[in-house]
Structures are given as structure tokens and as C-alpha cells.
Design an enzyme around this catalytic site. Structure first.
Site, PDB file in Angstrom:
ATOM      1  N   ASP A   1      -2.546  -1.451  -3.720  1.00  0.00           N
ATOM      2  CA  ASP A   1      -3.041  -0.305  -4.486  1.00  0.00           C
ATOM      3  C   ASP A   1      -2.033   0.050  -5.582  1.00  0.00           C
ATOM      4  OD1 ASP A   1      -1.025   0.893  -3.015  1.00  0.00           O
ATOM      5  OD2 ASP A   1      -2.368   2.112  -1.791  1.00  0.00           O
TER       6      ASP A   1
ATOM      7  N   LEU B   1       0.848  -1.201   0.000  1.00  0.00           N
ATOM      8  CA  LEU B   1       0.000   0.000   0.000  1.00  0.00           C
ATOM      9  C   LEU B   1       0.880   1.246   0.000  1.00  0.00           C
ATOM     10  CD1 LEU B   1      -2.432  -1.127   2.845  1.00  0.00           C
ATOM     11  CD2 LEU B   1      -3.065  -0.880   0.436  1.00  0.00           C
ATOM     12  N   HIS B   2       0.602   2.158  -0.901  1.00  0.00           N
ATOM     13  CA  HIS B   2       1.356   3.424  -0.858  1.00  0.00           C
ATOM     14  C   HIS B   2       0.609   4.613  -1.441  1.00  0.00           C
ATOM     15  CE1 HIS B   2       2.108   2.286  -5.017  1.00  0.00           C
ATOM     16  NE2 HIS B   2       2.391   3.558  -5.240  1.00  0.00           N
ATOM     17  N   ARG B   3      -0.600   4.402  -2.025  1.00  0.00           N
ATOM     18  CA  ARG B   3      -1.307   5.541  -2.652  1.00  0.00           C
ATOM     19  C   ARG B   3      -1.674   6.578  -1.602  1.00  0.00           C
ATOM     20  NH1 ARG B   3      -0.407   5.299  -7.827  1.00  0.00           N
ATOM     21  NH2 ARG B   3      -0.322   3.095  -8.281  1.00  0.00           N
TER      22      ARG B   3
ATOM     23  N   ARG C   1       6.573   5.959   2.176  1.00  0.00           N
ATOM     24  CA  ARG C   1       5.466   6.887   2.431  1.00  0.00           C
ATOM     25  C   ARG C   1       4.515   6.302   3.490  1.00  0.00           C
ATOM     26  NH1 ARG C   1       2.154  10.668  -0.270  1.00  0.00           N
ATOM     27  NH2 ARG C   1       3.339  10.694  -2.189  1.00  0.00           N
TER      28      ARG C   1
END
Ligand code: UD1
Length: 362
Positions: free
Chosen positions: A283, A204-206, A239
Site C-alpha cells: 500500500d 503494508l502500513h496505511r 505501525r
């Protein structure tokens, strides 16, 4: 013929690799790797060069992190100087990161031909920075290499002339095919105490998922719930890590023994986990394609995707925080759909691109 390959962020490195190696075999081609420095950590950048047998970048712009305008502006300013000095015959940009749009803007304005690999993808969601990058790049690039028919259709609808569009297939599958033996002989999966097909893999990083504390909290609760049924392996993007630490969510994930947290992985190590996983919860863009090729279920935690064939033909489904647990249960109980591999996702995309360049420039 001097060909610049622009590499910037993690998802770019595996896209330039097959092309760099294919061009390297051609006497007429002199491929030059330009790293913008958008991603700079050892495990977000350097390990990919090592994995794919790429040399040190010939040119490094060292732009680093920043706001969107800062990052885009810095790449434009630095790359414009490089173009004026090196005078490339062709610039190849890949994907949809800030550096893709920035390098294209700098090159096109100096009259240098630009080819965009992975052109035509659209999420139709302009809140995503990547969608803006895709629109800008495709509007001004000279050659548009698309991975699937939806890419061609999107471009035609935007008024792009037909002779700029060339469907070459999916370069990510070239990378996968090229690295398959290495992935299969990697031992990361064996070193984790999980069975084949007995764990879920999460990436996940969005910004939409990880930058908002409320969303991130909900996602962490979901991961804890899924982990009660099935082990979870979660390599954490920088992030995401920053935000998990800021919101103290990292502590609750760390306290759950069925969640294995780790630093971002190299391509070979990550794909070794993908090959052995029950399903992906992600994502990412590229992961949706890799799982479709491999026939592994993929739950994409996003309201849309720029890669619709992974849903219509492949193993991907969009999900929300409300239905993802239910969908993970379906997968575990064997009720999930089976997919097929889209046309031209065959490991021959780099070869088609080389032919295309020859046809256009020789
Ligand atoms: C970027 C791309 C995204 C891609 C993703 C893959 C854009 C708009 N976004 O998002 O499309 O899917 O890369 O990872 O181009 N950081 C590090 N080390 C690094 C790189 C970044 O610590 O090597 C930190 C930065 O300081 C920043 C955060 O991670 O705080 C995000 O990095 P950034 O490159 O801005 O965006 P990504 O979220 O990685």
C-alpha cells in the site's frame, strides 16, 4: 545560495539524496539537510542516510511521533525558529508527509520560497492524511516540480498558475539508478531460501489497512492463503507491527513457515528483494513507481492511487481484499499485463531540477 532539504520520514530520504548530491557539485549551492525527526528509528531513518551516502543532518528538529496536529505543529514551531536564524534562500520539501506540509507553512509565512518535489499527485481521497498534505503544500508552495503529466493537469484544474509548474520527472528513479550496482551486489536475497522470481514481497502500513482490526485480520488470512502457494517475504513497518501484536495476528503469521517476517529493511536490502521478487503486494506510494520502472507486477491494496500512470502505463493494479488472491494467481500463472516506463522516469530528474533552480534564481 542556502537550500534547505526537508527530510522527515522513510520515503523522503531517497528523494532528497540524488538532489543533495547533485546540488553538492554546484559551486553556487549550499545544500543543508533538515531532519524533522518524524521517523527516528535506526531502521526507519539512519540506515537510509548511510545507504545514500548522506551526511548526518545539519539540523535535527527531533519532533518524533504524535497525533497529526501534534506532529505538524511541532515541526512548524521548531522549523520556524530555524528559518529565522538560518535565513535559507530556498526550502525544498518532498512527498506528502506531515512534515512536508508543516515546513511549507512555516517557510511560506516567513516569505521564504518553497519548492515542492513530487507536486500535483492526487488520490482524490481526502480521508488520507497524505492527500491533505499534498493539497496544502501545492496550494502555497512557489515552485511545483511534477513527476508526470497528470500532476500538471491536477494543479492547473486547481487554479495553480502555469508558470509555477515544472515537469522534472520522477526523483525515485534517480535514487534507483544511482543505487543499482549496490542493490545488485547486496546478498539478502541469496541468504533467504527462495528462488529468483519465486516469492511475493509484502509491505503494508496505511492506516486504512492496518489500524482496523477487522481489515488487518482479513489481510492476514489472505497472506496465509497466498503463502500456501508461494513464499511471502514481509518486512513489517512499526505501525503494522504494533497492530499485529495488539490483535494477536502476529502469532498466526509467525506460525506459517512460508511467511518470512523481518524488521523494516534499508533501501538497498529492500530493493535487492524487489529486484528478485515475482510481485509486490503493497500500500506504499513509492513501491508502485519502483515496480513500474522495473517491470515487476505490483498489487496495490488501496481503493485509489495518486500515481495513476503506474496503472495506465506501468505494472501496477489496484486491488481489494476480495480480488487480491485471484490477481496474485494471475501473476503466478504468467497472465498479468506488461508495462512501459513513463516519460522522464530516467534518472535525470535531479539534474533537471538543478537547471530549473539556476534558471529561476540566477
Ligand atoms: C508516515 C507518513 C506516510 C508514509 C510513511 C512511511 C504521514 C501522515 N504519514 O506514516 O505518508 O508513507 O510515514 O513510513 O506523514 N514509529 C516508530 N519508529 C519510527 C517512526 C514511527 O516506531 O521511526 C511508529 C510511531 O510511533 C507510530 C507509527 O510508527 O506509532 C506510525 O508512525 P508515523 O510517522 O506517525 O506514521 P507512518 O504510518 O509511518
Amino acid at each position: 545560495m542556502v537550500i534547505h532539504l526537508i527530510a522527515a520520514a522513510r520515503p523522503n530520504f531517497m528523494k532528497i539524496a540524488p538532489l543533495y548530491h547533485a546540488l553538492g557539485k554546484e559551486a553556487w549551492a549550499h545544500p543543508v539537510i533538515v531532519h524533522t525527526g518524524q521517523h527516528y528509528d535506526l531502521n526507519m531513518s539512519d540506515v537510509f542516510f548511510r545507504d545514500f551516502g548522506l551526511p548526518e543532518p545539519d539540523i535535527h528538529l527531533n519532533v518524533g511521533s504524535g497525533t497529526h496536529a501534534e506532529q505538524t505543529g511541532k515541526v512548524m514551531i521548531a522549523y520556524e525558529k530555524v528559518i529565522m536564524k538560518e535565513k535559507p534562500d530556498l526550502v525544498i520539501v518532498v512527498g506528502d508527509v506531515n512534515s512536508t506540509a508543516a515546513a511549507t507553512l512555516a517557510a511560506v509565512k516567513l516569505g521564504v520560497k518553497v519548492a515542492h518535489l513530487e507536486a500535483g499527485l492526487r488520490s482524490f481521497d481526502r480521508t488520507m492524511p497524505e492527500e491533505i498534505n499534498r493539497l496544502v503544500t501545492d496550494a502555497i508552495a512557489d515552485i511545483l516540480w511534477t513527476p508526470s503529466p497528470d500532476g500538471d493537469e491536477n494543479l492547473l484544474k486547481e487554479g495553480v498558475s502555469k508558470d509555477k509548474i515544472h515537469r522534472v520527472g520522477n526523483i525515485m528513479i534517480d535514487s534507483l539508478v544511482m543505487m543499482k550496482d549496490r542493490i545488485e551486489s547486496e546478498t539478502l536475497f541469496e541468504s533467504l531460501n527462495v528462488s529468483k522470481g519465486g516469492f511475493g514481497l509484502v509491505t503494508l502500513h496505511r492506516p486504512a489497512n492496518v489500524d482496523h482490526p477487522e481489515n488487518l485480520k482479513k489481510i492476514c488470512e489472505i497472506l496465509l492463503n497466498i503463502a500456501a502457494k508461494l513464499p511471502i517475504v514481509f518486512p513489517v513497518h512499526p505501525r503494522t507491527l504494533k497492530n499485529l501484536e495488539k490483535t494477536k495476528q502476529m502469532d498466526s503469521l509467525q506460525a506459517e513457515p512460508n511467511i518470512m517476517l523481518m524488521e523494516p529493511l534499508s533501501y538497498v536490502r529492500f530493493m535487492n528483494l524487489v529486484f528478485n521478487s515475482k510481485f509486490l503486494l503493497t500500500d506504499s506510494g513509492g513501491v508502485q513507481e519502483e515496480t513500474t520502472y522495473l517491470g515487476i507486477p505490483c498489487l496495490t491494496l488501496r481503493p485509489n492511487t495518486e500515481r495513476p500512470v503506474t496503472i495506465t502505463q506501468g505494472t501496477n493494479s489496484l486491488c481489494t481484499t476480495d480480488d487480491v488472491e485471484m490477481m496474485a494467481d494471475e501473476i503466478v500463472s504468467g497472465k498479468y499485463k506488461k508495462g512501459t516506463v513513463p516519460e522522464l522516469w530516467d534518472g535525470q530528474t535531479a539534474a533537471r531540477i538543478v537547471k530549473n533552480i539556476v534558471a529561476m534564481f540566477h
